[in-house]
Design an enzyme around this catalytic site. Structure first.
Site, PDB file in Angstrom:
ATOM      1  N   CYS A   1     -43.945 -59.353 -30.584  1.00 27.61           N
ATOM      2  CA  CYS A   1     -43.126 -58.978 -31.727  1.00 27.61           C
ATOM      3  C   CYS A   1     -43.394 -59.946 -32.865  1.00 27.61           C
ATOM      4  O   CYS A   1     -43.790 -61.088 -32.642  1.00 27.61           O
ATOM      5  CB  CYS A   1     -41.649 -58.964 -31.366  1.00 27.61           C
ATOM      6  SG  CYS A   1     -41.113 -60.402 -30.451  1.00 27.61           S
TER       7      CYS A   1
ATOM      8  N   GLU B   1     -32.897 -57.616 -39.087  1.00 28.27           N
ATOM      9  CA  GLU B   1     -34.161 -56.899 -39.152  1.00 28.27           C
ATOM     10  C   GLU B   1     -34.008 -55.397 -38.985  1.00 28.27           C
ATOM     11  O   GLU B   1     -33.087 -54.932 -38.310  1.00 28.27           O
ATOM     12  CB  GLU B   1     -35.101 -57.382 -38.035  1.00 28.27           C
ATOM     13  CG  GLU B   1     -35.458 -58.834 -38.119  1.00 28.27           C
ATOM     14  CD  GLU B   1     -36.379 -59.304 -37.014  1.00 28.27           C
ATOM     15  OE1 GLU B   1     -37.068 -60.298 -37.253  1.00 28.27           O
ATOM     16  OE2 GLU B   1     -36.414 -58.688 -35.922  1.00 28.27           O
TER      17      GLU B   1
END
Length: 173
Positions: free
Chosen positions: A62, A109
């Site tokens: 990620c 996010e």
């Protein structure tokens, strides 16, 4: 640098990654899930030196796309950089989350989730990854329920709220 976004995931600017996490600014991220031919998910244990969530287990890789960079392109680049592997990636979904950490940083996010399939053996970057393992989704769910503290926040959210969608998408491919 990260891409700052509005609630609709429209880019509205750019900011230094650490500053974005210090100020809890909403920004774009991605999470990659790699499955092998046995249907097991490749997990990584984040290096202890990471600026947050060090030493925790999470999805295959990620990160954040850079300003002007396509998100799937960034996912391929990061998969190679962290895990020393690459494969075709398919977009599955995106979700928004916010998580504050003890060190004063906050992840805020819109996370784009991609899946891929390969039996390649990872060649991990030790500055990013301290260990890896393949796990069945059933065993993973049991372990997350028993030991949530050893997994990253975003991975727990994805596992709890979106794993059925990911699994359906994986089976349909």
């Amino acid at each position: 640098m990260v891409i700052l976004v509005d609630e609709n995931d429209t880019a509205i600017g750019a900011m230094d990654k650490l500053e974005a996490h210090e100020k809890a600014c909403l920004h774009r991220a991605f999470s990659v899930f790699i499955f092998n031919s046995d249907g097991k998910l490749l997990l990584q244990k984040r290096a202890d030196s990471k600026y947050h969530s060090g030493g925790l287990w999470t999805n295959t890789c990620c990160s954040h796309p850079a300003p002007g960079q396509d998100t799937v392109e960034a996912a391929h680049q990061r998969l190679m950089m962290e895990m020393g592997m690459d494969t075709e990636l398919e977009y599955v979904l995106k979700f928004k989350y916010r998580s504050a950490y003890e060190n004063g940083l906050t992840e805020h996010e819109i996370d784009h989730v991609f899946i891929g399939h390969t039996d390649d053996i990872p060649d991990v970057n030790p500055e990013e990854v301290s260990a890896y393992k393949y796990v069945s989704l059933e065993d993973l769910q049991v372990d997350i329920d028993l030991h949530p503290e050893i997994y990253t926040t975003w991975f727990r959210i994805i596992s709890k709220d979106f794993l059925p969608q990911i699994l359906t998408y994986t089976i349909d491919q």
